[in-house]
Design a protein around this motif. Structure first.
Motif, PDB file in Angstrom:
ATOM      1  N   MET A  67       0.841  -1.201   0.000  1.00  0.00           N
ATOM      2  CA  MET A  67       0.000   0.000   0.000  1.00  0.00           C
ATOM      3  C   MET A  67       0.878   1.255   0.000  1.00  0.00           C
ATOM      4  O   MET A  67       1.769   1.396   0.826  1.00  0.00           O
ATOM      5  N   HIS A  68       0.618   2.160  -0.946  1.00  0.00           N
ATOM      6  CA  HIS A  68       1.360   3.422  -0.996  1.00  0.00           C
ATOM      7  C   HIS A  68       0.762   4.383   0.025  1.00  0.00           C
ATOM      8  O   HIS A  68      -0.436   4.665  -0.002  1.00  0.00           O
ATOM      9  N   VAL A  69       1.602   4.880   0.909  1.00  0.00           N
ATOM     10  CA  VAL A  69       1.158   5.845   1.917  1.00  0.00           C
ATOM     11  C   VAL A  69       1.610   7.247   1.494  1.00  0.00           C
ATOM     12  O   VAL A  69       2.796   7.555   1.478  1.00  0.00           O
ATOM     13  N   LYS A  70       0.631   8.043   1.106  1.00  0.00           N
ATOM     14  CA  LYS A  70       0.885   9.454   0.811  1.00  0.00           C
ATOM     15  C   LYS A  70       0.364  10.238   2.005  1.00  0.00           C
ATOM     16  O   LYS A  70      -0.834  10.186   2.303  1.00  0.00           O
ATOM     17  N   ALA A  71       1.241  10.937   2.699  1.00  0.00           N
ATOM     18  CA  ALA A  71       0.799  11.520   3.965  1.00  0.00           C
ATOM     19  C   ALA A  71       1.600  12.746   4.375  1.00  0.00           C
ATOM     20  O   ALA A  71       2.762  12.899   4.003  1.00  0.00           O
ATOM     21  N   LEU A  72       0.942  13.573   5.142  1.00  0.00           N
ATOM     22  CA  LEU A  72       1.470  14.777   5.785  1.00  0.00           C
ATOM     23  C   LEU A  72       1.859  15.869   4.780  1.00  0.00           C
ATOM     24  O   LEU A  72       2.884  15.785   4.105  1.00  0.00           O
ATOM     25  N   THR A  73       1.039  16.895   4.729  1.00  0.00           N
ATOM     26  CA  THR A  73       1.386  18.074   3.939  1.00  0.00           C
ATOM     27  C   THR A  73       2.557  18.804   4.594  1.00  0.00           C
ATOM     28  O   THR A  73       2.872  18.572   5.765  1.00  0.00           O
ATOM     29  N   ALA A  74       3.168  19.699   3.854  1.00  0.00           N
ATOM     30  CA  ALA A  74       4.253  20.511   4.419  1.00  0.00           C
ATOM     31  C   ALA A  74       3.745  21.362   5.584  1.00  0.00           C
ATOM     32  O   ALA A  74       4.505  21.665   6.513  1.00  0.00           O
ATOM     33  N   ALA A  75       2.473  21.736   5.546  1.00  0.00           N
ATOM     34  CA  ALA A  75       1.895  22.489   6.663  1.00  0.00           C
ATOM     35  C   ALA A  75       1.856  21.628   7.919  1.00  0.00           C
ATOM     36  O   ALA A  75       2.126  22.107   9.032  1.00  0.00           O
ATOM     37  N   GLU A  76       1.530  20.336   7.758  1.00  0.00           N
ATOM     38  CA  GLU A  76       1.532  19.423   8.903  1.00  0.00           C
ATOM     39  C   GLU A  76       2.952  19.173   9.402  1.00  0.00           C
ATOM     40  O   GLU A  76       3.192  19.109  10.613  1.00  0.00           O
ATOM     41  N   VAL A  77       3.899  19.047   8.478  1.00  0.00           N
ATOM     42  CA  VAL A  77       5.302  18.865   8.866  1.00  0.00           C
ATOM     43  C   VAL A  77       5.778  20.064   9.687  1.00  0.00           C
ATOM     44  O   VAL A  77       6.422  19.912  10.738  1.00  0.00           O
ATOM     45  N   ASP A  78       5.446  21.263   9.219  1.00  0.00           N
ATOM     46  CA  ASP A  78       5.832  22.479   9.935  1.00  0.00           C
ATOM     47  C   ASP A  78       5.193  22.522  11.321  1.00  0.00           C
ATOM     48  O   ASP A  78       5.863  22.838  12.315  1.00  0.00           O
ATOM     49  N   PHE A  79       3.917  22.196  11.401  1.00  0.00           N
ATOM     50  CA  PHE A  79       3.226  22.186  12.693  1.00  0.00           C
ATOM     51  C   PHE A  79       3.886  21.198  13.658  1.00  0.00           C
ATOM     52  O   PHE A  79       4.153  21.532  14.819  1.00  0.00           O
ATOM     53  N   LEU A  80       4.148  19.984  13.187  1.00  0.00           N
ATOM     54  CA  LEU A  80       4.747  18.965  14.050  1.00  0.00           C
ATOM     55  C   LEU A  80       6.152  19.371  14.497  1.00  0.00           C
ATOM     56  O   LEU A  80       6.532  19.146  15.649  1.00  0.00           O
ATOM     57  N   ALA A  81       6.906  19.983  13.586  1.00  0.00           N
ATOM     58  CA  ALA A  81       8.261  20.424  13.933  1.00  0.00           C
ATOM     59  C   ALA A  81       8.215  21.490  15.031  1.00  0.00           C
ATOM     60  O   ALA A  81       8.983  21.437  16.001  1.00  0.00           O
ATOM     61  N   ARG A  82       7.298  22.449  14.879  1.00  0.00           N
ATOM     62  CA  ARG A  82       7.188  23.516  15.882  1.00  0.00           C
ATOM     63  C   ARG A  82       6.665  22.978  17.210  1.00  0.00           C
ATOM     64  O   ARG A  82       7.179  23.314  18.284  1.00  0.00           O
TER      65      ARG A  82
ATOM     66  N   SER B  58      13.519  19.678  14.097  1.00  0.00           N
ATOM     67  CA  SER B  58      13.814  20.303  12.805  1.00  0.00           C
ATOM     68  C   SER B  58      12.975  19.643  11.717  1.00  0.00           C
ATOM     69  O   SER B  58      12.447  18.532  11.899  1.00  0.00           O
ATOM     70  N   TYR B  59      12.875  20.307  10.572  1.00  0.00           N
ATOM     71  CA  TYR B  59      12.189  19.693   9.433  1.00  0.00           C
ATOM     72  C   TYR B  59      12.875  18.383   9.037  1.00  0.00           C
ATOM     73  O   TYR B  59      12.215  17.399   8.717  1.00  0.00           O
ATOM     74  N   ASP B  60      14.199  18.390   9.073  1.00  0.00           N
ATOM     75  CA  ASP B  60      14.943  17.179   8.713  1.00  0.00           C
ATOM     76  C   ASP B  60      14.584  16.016   9.630  1.00  0.00           C
ATOM     77  O   ASP B  60      14.419  14.881   9.169  1.00  0.00           O
ATOM     78  N   GLU B  61      14.452  16.307  10.906  1.00  0.00           N
ATOM     79  CA  GLU B  61      14.117  15.238  11.857  1.00  0.00           C
ATOM     80  C   GLU B  61      12.723  14.676  11.582  1.00  0.00           C
ATOM     81  O   GLU B  61      12.521  13.456  11.592  1.00  0.00           O
ATOM     82  N   ILE B  62      11.758  15.553  11.342  1.00  0.00           N
ATOM     83  CA  ILE B  62      10.392  15.091  11.059  1.00  0.00           C
ATOM     84  C   ILE B  62      10.362  14.282   9.766  1.00  0.00           C
ATOM     85  O   ILE B  62       9.756  13.198   9.696  1.00  0.00           O
ATOM     86  N   ILE B  63      11.028  14.771   8.741  1.00  0.00           N
ATOM     87  CA  ILE B  63      11.050  14.075   7.446  1.00  0.00           C
ATOM     88  C   ILE B  63      11.700  12.701   7.580  1.00  0.00           C
ATOM     89  O   ILE B  63      11.209  11.711   7.038  1.00  0.00           O
ATOM     90  N   ASP B  64      12.793  12.626   8.307  1.00  0.00           N
ATOM     91  CA  ASP B  64      13.461  11.326   8.496  1.00  0.00           C
ATOM     92  C   ASP B  64      12.560  10.347   9.251  1.00  0.00           C
ATOM     93  O   ASP B  64      12.552   9.146   8.959  1.00  0.00           O
ATOM     94  N   LEU B  65      11.788  10.858  10.209  1.00  0.00           N
ATOM     95  CA  LEU B  65      10.845  10.002  10.930  1.00  0.00           C
ATOM     96  C   LEU B  65       9.726   9.522  10.009  1.00  0.00           C
ATOM     97  O   LEU B  65       9.276   8.371  10.103  1.00  0.00           O
ATOM     98  N   MET B  66       9.268  10.395   9.129  1.00  0.00           N
ATOM     99  CA  MET B  66       8.252   9.996   8.145  1.00  0.00           C
ATOM    100  C   MET B  66       8.758   8.852   7.280  1.00  0.00           C
ATOM    101  O   MET B  66       8.081   7.837   7.098  1.00  0.00           O
ATOM    102  N   VAL B  67       9.970   9.020   6.765  1.00  0.00           N
ATOM    103  CA  VAL B  67      10.559   7.987   5.891  1.00  0.00           C
ATOM    104  C   VAL B  67      10.735   6.677   6.664  1.00  0.00           C
ATOM    105  O   VAL B  67      10.386   5.597   6.176  1.00  0.00           O
ATOM    106  N   ALA B  68      11.242   6.775   7.884  1.00  0.00           N
ATOM    107  CA  ALA B  68      11.504   5.580   8.692  1.00  0.00           C
ATOM    108  C   ALA B  68      10.237   4.828   9.045  1.00  0.00           C
ATOM    109  O   ALA B  68      10.267   3.604   9.258  1.00  0.00           O
TER     110      ALA B  68
END
Length: 353
Positions: A129-144, A149-159
């Motif tokens: 199943m392809h998981v398409k998830a979290l807009t950049a607005a959600e990434v920014d919200f979660l980071a704040r 950092s954005y890098d940390e959130i993105i790496d967690l998404m990938v992992a």
């Protein structure tokens, strides 16, 4: 060389030339956009079999254009449990759905792990199943909210199994307009930075533009130019998705919806300007199915998907709550003179109907 000749010759146009296209004859503009569409994709119109899941409508932000988030105009807050989400995924997977598109509000109470764990659960049970998830607005919200950092959130998404990012939250990049319609949300530069970081990890995403509210034509062109600039650097955008603003149940109070003529012109101009973005999506959820079918002749080569259930735009008046039946969807594309092509989430062809 005038702008029409430049387009025919395949040369890139600048901001002023792009803006001038709004004054061109409507049918001539559509013909130029269609010629580009046909060079890139012939008569193929792509779609996928997908399901939108919107897990929560409790939001820390207050965007004037939004009718989805729980507020005075929509006093029905909800948050799905992981069990509820997994039951939905199990159900749609059994019926051939190949992508789940998971976006929602900026809920300060659910926790970062709540998001990450559901992605992981989906991928563990349904690795295909392809998981398409979290807009950049959600990434920014979660980071704040979680001091990352954005890098940390993105790496967690990938992992945790996120395969691609949707294009939501872009709205309009002009900061004055943005300040008026969604003050406090991710800025345009932050949005673009997040997608650049995503692309740098070899991942792909989409990009949207919300239009038909308080923005002007020059703001739309500016938005397209910024996309083109980032795409030159990364090549990570699959598709550009112009979203038609929905007028009901929000605080912008736009009395008259944008005209079909203006939508068709904007789509045509997008196909001409975004020479480096391969796909242009007529997102039927916001444009209506009938207009999306016409948009195939004005540059669009993708109609998104069957969707099955949609909560965000339907809350503002879009007729998209229950999606479209697959056979009907295929039939509509065929009857409009185009070839329906089922694709995966990153545009690999699965079946030509």
């Amino acid at each position: 060389m005038n702008v029409r000749d430049k387009i025919i010759a395949g040369e890139r146009i600048d901001f002023d030339e792009a803006l001038s296209l709004y004054e061109m004859d409507f049918f001539e503009l559509g013909e130029l956009a269609n010629s580009i569409r046909e060079k890139k994709h012939g008569k193929k119109t792509y779609f996928n079999i997908n399901r939108h899941i919107n897990p929560t409508n409790i939001c820390a932000d207050v965007c004037k254009f939004c009718a989805y988030a729980a507020n005075r105009k929509n006093p029905n807050p909800y948050t799905m449990t992981h069990d509820e989400i997994m039951k939905t995924v199990e159900d749609v997977e059994s019926r051939g759905v190949k992508e789940v598109h998971i976006v929602s509000a900026h809920n300060p109470d659910t926790g970062l792990d709540w998001y990450l764990e559901i992605f992981k659960k989906i991928k563990e049970k349904f690795p295909q199943m392809h998981v398409k998830a979290l807009t950049a607005a959600e990434v920014d919200f979660l980071a704040r909210h979680y001091d990352k950092s954005y890098d940390e959130i993105i790496d967690l998404m990938v992992a945790n199994g996120v395969d691609s990012m949707p294009g939501g939250g872009a709205e309009i990049f002009d900061e004055e307009v943005r300040d008026y319609i969604c003050k406090g949300k991710v800025t345009s530069e932050q949005w673009l930075d997040i997608h650049q970081k995503w692309h740098e990890r070899g991942k792909q995403s989409n990009v949207t533009m919300l239009f038909g509210h308080v923005e002007k034509r020059e703001h739309r062109i500016d938005h397209m130019m910024r996309i083109r600039e980032l795409q030159d650097k990364t090549g990570g955008f699959n598709a550009f998705i112009p979203l038609v603003y929905q007028t009901e149940n929000n605080y912008l109070k736009i009395e008259a919806p944008i005209t079909a003529n203006e939508i068709l012109k904007t789509m045509s101009i997008a196909r001409i300007v975004l020479d480096n973005v391969p796909h242009l999506k007529a997102y039927w959820v916001t444009s209506t199915v009938n207009l999306a079918l016409v948009l195939q002749e004005f540059g669009a080569n993708d109609m998104d998907g069957t969707i099955e259930k949609e909560s965000i735009n339907s809350a503002a008046g879009a007729k998209s709550a229950n999606g479209v039946d697959l056979e009907e969807f295929v039939g509509l594309i065929k009857n409009s003179g185009f070839t329906p092509v089922e694709r995966d989430s990153v545009y690999n062809e699965i079946k030509v109907w």
